[in-house]
Design a protein around this motif. Structure first.
Motif, PDB file in Angstrom:
ATOM      1  N   HIS A 179      70.960  25.365  82.012  1.00  0.00           N
ATOM      2  CA  HIS A 179      70.396  25.433  80.702  1.00  0.00           C
ATOM      3  C   HIS A 179      69.093  24.690  80.431  1.00  0.00           C
ATOM      4  CE1 HIS A 179      74.204  27.289  78.990  1.00  0.00           C
ATOM      5  NE2 HIS A 179      74.532  26.784  80.020  1.00  0.00           N
ATOM      6  N   ALA A 180      67.991  25.350  80.028  1.00  0.00           N
ATOM      7  CA  ALA A 180      66.604  24.734  79.795  1.00  0.00           C
ATOM      8  C   ALA A 180      66.389  24.954  78.342  1.00  0.00           C
ATOM      9  CB  ALA A 180      65.610  25.305  80.560  1.00  0.00           C
ATOM     10  N   ASP A 181      65.899  23.922  77.890  1.00  0.00           N
ATOM     11  CA  ASP A 181      65.530  24.125  76.343  1.00  0.00           C
ATOM     12  C   ASP A 181      64.276  22.821  76.107  1.00  0.00           C
ATOM     13  OD1 ASP A 181      65.471  24.838  73.782  1.00  0.00           O
ATOM     14  OD2 ASP A 181      67.366  24.524  73.230  1.00  0.00           O
ATOM     15  N   GLU A 182      63.760  22.812  74.776  1.00  0.00           N
ATOM     16  CA  GLU A 182      62.673  21.838  74.535  1.00  0.00           C
ATOM     17  C   GLU A 182      62.380  21.854  72.977  1.00  0.00           C
ATOM     18  OE1 GLU A 182      61.484  25.766  73.565  1.00  0.00           O
ATOM     19  OE2 GLU A 182      61.913  25.228  75.802  1.00  0.00           O
ATOM     20  N   THR A 183      62.185  20.809  72.691  1.00  0.00           N
ATOM     21  CA  THR A 183      61.681  20.449  71.079  1.00  0.00           C
ATOM     22  C   THR A 183      60.672  19.527  70.995  1.00  0.00           C
ATOM     23  OG1 THR A 183      63.041  19.916  68.967  1.00  0.00           O
ATOM     24  CG2 THR A 183      63.501  18.659  71.063  1.00  0.00           C
ATOM     25  N   TRP A 215      56.364  16.534  73.564  1.00  0.00           N
ATOM     26  CA  TRP A 215      57.402  17.813  73.868  1.00  0.00           C
ATOM     27  C   TRP A 215      58.674  17.004  74.744  1.00  0.00           C
ATOM     28  CZ3 TRP A 215      58.479  22.355  71.710  1.00  0.00           C
ATOM     29  CH2 TRP A 215      57.399  22.732  70.819  1.00  0.00           C
ATOM     30  N   LEU A 216      59.689  17.365  74.301  1.00  0.00           N
ATOM     31  CA  LEU A 216      60.952  16.958  75.038  1.00  0.00           C
ATOM     32  C   LEU A 216      61.835  17.973  75.472  1.00  0.00           C
ATOM     33  CD1 LEU A 216      63.150  14.732  75.519  1.00  0.00           C
ATOM     34  CD2 LEU A 216      64.146  15.181  73.426  1.00  0.00           C
ATOM     35  N   HIS A 217      61.818  17.886  76.880  1.00  0.00           N
ATOM     36  CA  HIS A 217      62.546  19.055  77.808  1.00  0.00           C
ATOM     37  C   HIS A 217      63.956  18.468  77.896  1.00  0.00           C
ATOM     38  CE1 HIS A 217      58.859  21.430  78.530  1.00  0.00           C
ATOM     39  NE2 HIS A 217      58.118  20.382  78.164  1.00  0.00           N
ATOM     40  N   VAL A 218      64.773  19.655  78.319  1.00  0.00           N
ATOM     41  CA  VAL A 218      66.092  19.216  78.878  1.00  0.00           C
ATOM     42  C   VAL A 218      66.303  20.185  79.955  1.00  0.00           C
ATOM     43  CG1 VAL A 218      67.412  20.766  77.178  1.00  0.00           C
ATOM     44  CG2 VAL A 218      68.328  18.737  78.350  1.00  0.00           C
ATOM     45  N   ALA A 219      66.893  19.923  80.891  1.00  0.00           N
ATOM     46  CA  ALA A 219      67.545  20.871  81.777  1.00  0.00           C
ATOM     47  C   ALA A 219      68.989  20.289  82.225  1.00  0.00           C
ATOM     48  CB  ALA A 219      66.938  20.926  83.366  1.00  0.00           C
ATOM     49  N   CYS A 220      69.910  20.947  82.011  1.00  0.00           N
ATOM     50  CA  CYS A 220      71.419  20.588  82.153  1.00  0.00           C
ATOM     51  C   CYS A 220      72.546  21.731  82.453  1.00  0.00           C
ATOM     52  CB  CYS A 220      72.067  20.122  80.576  1.00  0.00           C
ATOM     53  SG  CYS A 220      71.786  21.326  79.282  1.00  0.00           S
ATOM     54  N   ARG A 252      54.344  21.206  76.660  1.00  0.00           N
ATOM     55  CA  ARG A 252      54.892  22.409  76.512  1.00  0.00           C
ATOM     56  C   ARG A 252      54.358  23.495  77.221  1.00  0.00           C
ATOM     57  NH1 ARG A 252      55.765  26.228  71.443  1.00  0.00           N
ATOM     58  NH2 ARG A 252      57.977  27.078  71.722  1.00  0.00           N
ATOM     59  N   SER A 253      54.557  23.293  78.512  1.00  0.00           N
ATOM     60  CA  SER A 253      53.901  24.097  79.695  1.00  0.00           C
ATOM     61  C   SER A 253      54.737  24.313  80.684  1.00  0.00           C
ATOM     62  CB  SER A 253      52.570  23.789  79.979  1.00  0.00           C
ATOM     63  OG  SER A 253      52.517  22.417  80.544  1.00  0.00           O
ATOM     64  N   ASN A 260      73.858  27.421  74.066  1.00  0.00           N
ATOM     65  CA  ASN A 260      74.515  26.155  73.296  1.00  0.00           C
ATOM     66  C   ASN A 260      74.492  24.652  74.129  1.00  0.00           C
ATOM     67  OD1 ASN A 260      74.796  27.810  71.205  1.00  0.00           O
ATOM     68  ND2 ASN A 260      76.900  28.225  71.456  1.00  0.00           N
ATOM     69  N   CYS A 261      74.804  25.037  75.331  1.00  0.00           N
ATOM     70  CA  CYS A 261      74.704  23.691  76.284  1.00  0.00           C
ATOM     71  C   CYS A 261      73.280  22.947  75.946  1.00  0.00           C
ATOM     72  CB  CYS A 261      74.967  24.190  77.848  1.00  0.00           C
ATOM     73  SG  CYS A 261      75.221  22.577  78.932  1.00  0.00           S
ATOM     74  N   GLY A 262      72.374  23.788  76.325  1.00  0.00           N
ATOM     75  CA  GLY A 262      71.025  22.994  75.931  1.00  0.00           C
ATOM     76  C   GLY A 262      70.779  22.367  74.798  1.00  0.00           C
TER      77      GLY A 262
END
Length: 249
Positions: free
Chosen positions: A6-10, A20-25, A37-38, A183-185
Motif C-alpha cells: 500500500h502506498a499513500d501520501e499526505t 509531503w509525508l509518504h508511506v509504503a506499508c 510529492r513526486s 485502508n492499510c496505507g
C-alpha cells in the motif's frame, strides 16, 4: 501467494513550510518518510522502484509510472468521487450504477476472503461487470469531451474508470489477497497526522526524519504483536526488534 503493498501520501509541516509525508506499508511492515510529492519523492523511500507485486494506491499520477508492478486503485476513493458526481448531477444515474457495481463486487470479494464462498460466481461477475461498464458508457455519452486538454471532473473520472478498469477491478481477480481499498496505507498515516495536530509541527527536517523512523519501527512492531513499550525497551537494551519474516518483492 501474491505480495500486496500500500502506498499513500499526505501533507505535514516543518516549521512554517509544508512538506509531503509518504508511506509504503503491508500488513506486516510500515515505512514513513519525508519527500516531495513526486515520482522522485516516492522513490526516495527505496521501496517502490522495481517492486513487482500489487500496488494499492489512490489515483495520483505519480504511481502510474511504476511499471514493474500491477495496480489496484483504491475503491473507497472511487466511491467518494462517484458520490460527489451524484451530488453534482442528481438527475443522472450512471454514478449510482457504477457505485452499485463496485460495492456489489466488493461484497462478493469479502465473502470469498471470509471463507463464506470459494469464488465470485460467474453470474455475479456478469451482473456487476455489465452494470459497471454500461454505467461508464452512459456517463461518457452524457459528458462528452470538451475542446482542449482540460476536461470536466466527471469526464476525467469516467475516462479513468474506462481506461484503468483493470486496475479498478484487480481485487476481483484475486479477492483473497488484493483488497478493494487502501485502508492499510491510510491507517498508517492517521496516527501521525493526529499526533502532529496535538503536539504541533516539527522544527527541523532532521528531527522529523528521526521521528518518522521511530514511528515506522513502532508501527511495524505493533503489526507483529509488540507493544510500543516493549519495542522501545528492546531498542534501548541492545535487543532491537527485527521482522521475523523475509518480505518478498
Amino acid at each position: 501467494m501474491g505480495h500486496v503493498l500500500h502506498a499513500d501520501e499526505t501533507t505535514t509541516r516543518i516549521g512554517t513550510t509544508r512538506r509531503w509525508l509518504h508511506v509504503a506499508c503491508t500488513d506486516f511492515l510500515t515505512l514513513l518518510h519525508l519527500a516531495p510529492r513526486s515520482r522522485a519523492g516516492a522513490d526516495a523511500g527505496k521501496v517502490l522502484p522495481h517492486y513487482r507485486g500489487v500496488l494499492v494506491h489512490d489515483s495520483l499520477s505519480l504511481y502510474a509510472g511504476y511499471n514493474s508492478c500491477t495496480h489496484q486503485l483504491c475503491g473507497a476513493h472511487l466511491i467518494r468521487e462517484l458520490t460527489a458526481a451524484e451530488e453534482d448531477f442528481p438527475d443522472q444515474k450512471w454514478h449510482q450504477q457504477i457505485r452499485w457495481a463496485l460495492a456489489g463486487l466488493n461484497a462478493q470479494a469479502l465473502r470469498v476472503r471470509s471463507g463464506q464462498i470459494d469464488e465470485i460466481t460467474p453470474d455475479a461477475l456478469l451482473l456487476h461487470l455489465t452494470a459497471f461498464h454500461h454505467g461508464i458508457t452512459v456517463g461518457l455519452s452524457q459528458h462528452p469531451r470538451a475542446e482542449g486538454r482540460k476536461q470536466s471532473t466527471a469526464r476525467n473520472l469516467l475516462e479513468r474508470l474506462r481506461d484503468q478498469a483493470h486496475a479498478v477491478l484487480r481485487f476481483v481477480d484475486d479477492p483473497r489477497q488484493v483488497p478493494f481499498t487502501n485502508n492499510c496505507g491510510e491507517r498508517a498515516l492517521r496516527p501521525v497526522k493526529t499526533q502532529l495536530k496535538i503536539s504541533g509541527c516539527h522544527q527541523s527536517a532532521d528531527g522529523a526524519t528521526a521521528w518518522l523512523a521511530v514511528r515506522s519501527y513502532l508501527d511495524s512492531a505493533r503489526k507483529h504483536g509488540l507493544s510500543a513499550f516493549e519495542a522501545i525497551h528492546r531498542a534501548f537494551t541492545g535487543n532491537l526488534w527485527m521482522p521475523p519474516i523475509a518480505q518478498a518483492t
